[in-house]
Design an enzyme around this catalytic site. Structure first.
Site, PDB file in Angstrom:
ATOM      1  N   ASN A 123      -2.993 -22.216 -16.809  1.00  0.00           N
ATOM      2  CA  ASN A 123      -3.487 -21.059 -17.519  1.00  0.00           C
ATOM      3  C   ASN A 123      -4.473 -19.999 -17.143  1.00  0.00           C
ATOM      4  O   ASN A 123      -5.426 -19.626 -17.492  1.00  0.00           O
ATOM      5  CB  ASN A 123      -3.645 -21.450 -19.064  1.00  0.00           C
ATOM      6  CG  ASN A 123      -4.694 -22.515 -19.134  1.00  0.00           C
ATOM      7  OD1 ASN A 123      -5.577 -22.835 -18.268  1.00  0.00           O
ATOM      8  ND2 ASN A 123      -5.023 -22.909 -20.287  1.00  0.00           N
ATOM      9  N   GLU A 137     -22.437 -25.594 -19.570  1.00  0.00           N
ATOM     10  CA  GLU A 137     -21.507 -25.434 -18.678  1.00  0.00           C
ATOM     11  C   GLU A 137     -22.133 -24.501 -17.555  1.00  0.00           C
ATOM     12  O   GLU A 137     -21.882 -25.019 -16.110  1.00  0.00           O
ATOM     13  CB  GLU A 137     -20.043 -24.891 -19.208  1.00  0.00           C
ATOM     14  CG  GLU A 137     -19.384 -25.974 -20.016  1.00  0.00           C
ATOM     15  CD  GLU A 137     -18.378 -25.284 -20.513  1.00  0.00           C
ATOM     16  OE1 GLU A 137     -17.919 -24.291 -20.284  1.00  0.00           O
ATOM     17  OE2 GLU A 137     -17.482 -26.111 -21.264  1.00  0.00           O
TER      18      GLU A 137
END
Ligand code: GDP
Ligand code: MG
Length: 160
Positions: A123, A137
């Site tokens: 994806n 992150e």
């Protein structure tokens, strides 16, 4: 007093966006970066990077135990990725909208996955799912000093 800086009094979030190995191999890096750039968010980090297995496992630790987890780790480490941090008010939720649903067949046309992908396991792009994970992150994928604080010349033309 600079009117366009009023926005900086609001919460400016960070999101970690990554072009996955399939996006890099398919030559979609420019296309994907361009969508965030044109929207008007601020790029503060960017690099091409071969992700080590340990980092992939840390990044996707919440999915450990899922049947697709081993192939997900293989996929993310299968070639270089493009790591980015984008900043702005509401950037996390807005980036998720630009990216589209996890399953590209369910992603709306006009979204990155809706326009450019067909399978959940390929994806093409990652985006943080909350402001907390955006920060986590960004700190996981970028070292101290790799992010740039700057004011884009277009700032007053993006925010009143
Ligand atoms: P995201 O936040 O939209 O990326 O989706 P998730 O956090 O739920 O999952 C992280 C990534 O794991 C997805 O983007 C896919 O690359 C992969 N993934 C999730 N579900 C599946 C699945 O059912 N099959 C496979 N092959 N990969 C999956
Ligand atoms: Mg996710």
């Amino acid at each position: 007093f600079l009117p366009h800086l009023v926005a900086s009094l609001e919460q400016v979030d960070q999101t970690y966006i990554m072009v996955k190995p399939d996006g890099v191999q398919r030559g979609l890096v420019g296309e994907i970066i361009s969508r965030f750039e044109r929207k008007g968010f601020k790029l503060t980090g960017l690099k091409l990077f071969q992700c080590p297995k340990e980092l992939a496992e840390e990044h996707y630790k919440d999915l450990k135990g899922k049947p697709f987890y081993p192939t997900l780790i293989d996929y993310i480490t299968s070639g270089p990725v493009v790591c980015m941090v984008w900043e702005g008010v509401g950037v996390v939720a807005s980036a998720r909208k630009l990216i589209g649903s996890t399953n590209p067949l369910q992603a709306e046309p006009g979204t990155i996955r809706g326009d450019l992908a067909v399978q959940t396991g390929r994806n093409v792009v990652h985006g943080s799912d909350s402001p907390e994970n955006g920060k986590r992150e960004a700190a996981l994928w970028f070292k101290e000093g790799e992010l740039c604080e700057w004011t884009p010349a277009q700032a007053p033309w993006l925010m009143e």
